[in-house]
Motif scaffolding. Structure first.
Motif, short mmCIF file in Angstrom:
data_model
loop_
_atom_site.label_atom_id
_atom_site.label_comp_id
_atom_site.label_asym_id
_atom_site.label_seq_id
_atom_site.Cartn_x
_atom_site.Cartn_y
_atom_site.Cartn_z
N ARG A 4 0.88 -1.02 -0.22
CA ARG A 4 -0.01 0.07 -0.04
C ARG A 4 0.77 1.25 -0.08
O ARG A 4 0.38 2.50 -0.87
N GLU A 7 2.13 1.65 -3.41
CA GLU A 7 0.79 2.33 -4.33
C GLU A 7 0.57 3.68 -4.15
O GLU A 7 0.08 4.68 -4.88
N GLN A 8 0.80 4.40 -2.80
CA GLN A 8 0.57 5.64 -2.37
C GLN A 8 1.59 6.53 -3.12
O GLN A 8 1.14 7.52 -3.40
N ARG A 34 -3.44 9.29 4.21
CA ARG A 34 -3.43 8.33 3.41
C ARG A 34 -2.57 7.07 4.07
O ARG A 34 -2.98 5.96 3.44
N GLN A 188 -9.76 10.42 -12.42
CA GLN A 188 -8.37 10.79 -11.75
C GLN A 188 -8.12 12.14 -12.17
O GLN A 188 -7.79 12.38 -13.31
N LEU A 195 -12.58 7.07 -2.71
CA LEU A 195 -11.55 6.11 -2.95
C LEU A 195 -11.25 5.08 -2.11
O LEU A 195 -11.34 4.06 -1.95
N GLU A 196 -11.28 5.94 -0.59
CA GLU A 196 -11.28 5.20 0.67
C GLU A 196 -12.43 3.98 0.77
O GLU A 196 -12.05 2.83 1.29
N HIS A 199 -11.72 1.30 -1.44
CA HIS A 199 -10.66 0.41 -0.95
C HIS A 199 -11.09 -0.45 0.12
O HIS A 199 -10.98 -1.75 0.11
N MET A 205 -8.85 -0.44 -8.47
CA MET A 205 -9.25 0.80 -9.28
C MET A 205 -9.02 0.72 -10.70
O MET A 205 -7.72 0.36 -10.86
N THR A 416 -6.00 11.38 -5.91
CA THR A 416 -5.62 10.14 -6.88
C THR A 416 -5.51 8.89 -6.17
O THR A 416 -5.31 8.67 -5.17
N THR A 417 -5.18 7.80 -7.18
CA THR A 417 -5.04 6.63 -6.87
C THR A 417 -3.66 6.18 -7.60
O THR A 417 -3.48 6.45 -8.62
#
Length: 467
Positions: A4, A7-8, A34, A188, A195-196, A199, A205, A416-417
């Motif tokens: 994660r 990814e972040q 985040r 995006q 998004l949270e 997830h 996504m 964003t993701t």
């Protein structure tokens, strides 16, 4: 599979970055929420492999974060996210001296007090009931349905359920139809809490780009046809954060494509009524497909403290939503519903107030940016914010610098993701002109600091002295 943390961070931001820069990026992820306090991070070895960097670099990164109090490491054990004792003093949104631009919302409409007084007899008449309201008050569902009808999509009150805000509505939808492991098409950038939620319900996504000029319609439809996602989350009116509005033709084609792929389209209309001078009014996306699920809210047109939202959907889904709802709540507060009934009876006054406030906020932001030099406000005909192009990938750096000037402003990657859009910054137009002017002056000092290549606070003073 990437951790994660990676990814972040986003591969683009991590590639070639120094240990100091990586530590700054991770610090920003922690301050933005985040990465959560107590969350376990990859080991030094695992992080080095993911980033294709040396072990010494990742050891240095974690060492810098540990020295500043942002991680706790146990020898031979785990590395976990933490917050230093001084961190809240740099970023606490409840600090009277700080200006928080992470929340794009106005104060209450002037009519809220009178509406509350007028609502009391309605509330008193409900004292003989149980007080639980799974579907919502009939009068409020009538008012919400009538608003949809006025905007061009015939709606029956039985197609409405009242919720405790828009985020609550989206979570109810996911609790009812969500499928762990499925794909979700998302814009995006987009609303971070959506998004949270996705997830949390286990979605993967599929981002599709949106900018101030609008959507890449071909990308949206190609992604729908190629990947056939289970769900799509879209903000077609005054998109948060770009401010773009989707045309009627785009809405029709995207809705038609989604229907053919069996994709559940969830449309967030929280910002739909925030018009300043757009000059035209599109049809709600639900007018183009009966399968569209629409989420709305009173938070932006009346007050964030009025926790009232709604879902418009077909009757079959409404029945499923009502069946699911008792698993985590027993309805929406009656007082707020009674107040909302009163407010919705005078939508012209509400929207006129919103337009006036947003126009003043927009002017104050434009003036502040004009004084900075190097930053230009894009066309912003309504919505919550303006989406700035910083001209360089310095959004996270600017966000961190702003905190040291008493300004909380999330960087572009927060929306964003994958940690991209480091050139972008969302600046709300919802604050009062006076508060906005102060905020822009603080942003200006942070901008000057970043553009001059100034040292961070950590480099200017011993760590123990940082506040």
């Amino acid at each position: 599979m990437a951790s994660r943390l990676v990814e972040q961070l986003g591969g683009q931001n991590a590639a070639g970055a120094s240990a100091t820069s990586l530590a700054e990026q991770i610090r920003a992820l922690i301050l933005d929420g985040r990465l959560t306090v107590g969350e376990r991070l990859p080991s030094e070895r695992a992080l080095a492999l993911e980033l294709r960097r040396s072990r010494s670099t990742t050891t240095r990164v974690y060492g810098l974060l540990e020295g500043d109090g942002y991680v706790v490491r146990r020898h031979g054990g785990s590395t976990r996210v933490a917050l230093p004792h001084t961190a809240h003093r740099l970023s606490d949104p409840d600090d009277d001296e700080a200006i928080d631009l992470s929340i794009a919302s106005m104060d209450s409409t002037p009519g809220l007090y009178d509406a509350t007084v007028r609502s009391l007899p309605r509330l008193a008449a409900l004292r003989g009931t149980s007080g639980y309201s799974l579907r919502g008050l009939p009068e409020l569902r009538d008012a919400v349905a009538a608003r949809f009808t006025d905007r061009g999509v015939e709606t029956d009150p039985d197609e409405i359920i009242i919720t405790s805000g828009a985020v609550n509505a989206f979570n109810l939808i996911l609790a009812t139809i969500g499928r762990r492991g499925e794909r979700a098409l998302v814009e995006q950038p987009t609303f971070p809490h959506a998004l949270e939620a996705l997830h949390r319900y286990g979605y993967r996504m599929l981002p599709t780009p949106v900018d101030v000029t609008g959507w890449d319609e071909r990308h949206v439809t190609d992604t729908l046809l190629r990947s056939r996602p289970h769900l799509a989350y879209l903000i077609p009116d005054f998109h948060n954060p770009t401010g773009a509005t989707m045309s009627d033709a785009e809405r029709s084609r995207i809705a038609t494509t989604a229907r053919s792929t069996g994709t559940h389209v969830v449309v967030d209309e929280t910002t739909a009524e925030l018009d300043i001078d757009r000059g035209w009014a599109p049809l709600p996306m639900s007018a183009h497909s009966p399968q569209v699920i629409t989420v709305g809210s009173m938070s932006k047109i009346a007050w964030g403290g009025l926790r009232i939202g709604w879902i418009r959907a077909d009757r079959a889904l409404i029945a499923r939503l009502i069946s699911t709802r008792p698993s985590f709540e027993l309805g929406t507060a009656l007082l707020e519903q009674c107040i909302a009934v009163e407010l919705l009876q005078d939508m012209p006054a509400l929207t006129a107030h919103v337009a006036s406030r947003l126009r003043a906020g927009r002017a104050a932001v434009a003036a502040g940016l004009g004084a900075l030099g190097g930053l230009t406000m894009p066309p912003t005909s309504g919505g919550l914010s303006t989406w700035l192009d910083l001209g360089a990938p310095v959004s996270t750096e600017l966000s961190l610098a702003a905190r040291r000037h008493g300004l909380i402003v999330p960087p572009g990657p927060r929306f964003t993701t994958g940690g991209v859009l480091e050139r972008r910054l969302r600046v709300p137009i919802t604050l009062s002109p006076e508060r906005t002017t102060d905020a822009m002056e603080r942003l200006g000092r942070a901008w000057t600091h970043v553009m001059s290549g100034g040292a961070t606070v950590d480099e200017q003073a011993p760590r123990a002295a940082v506040i």
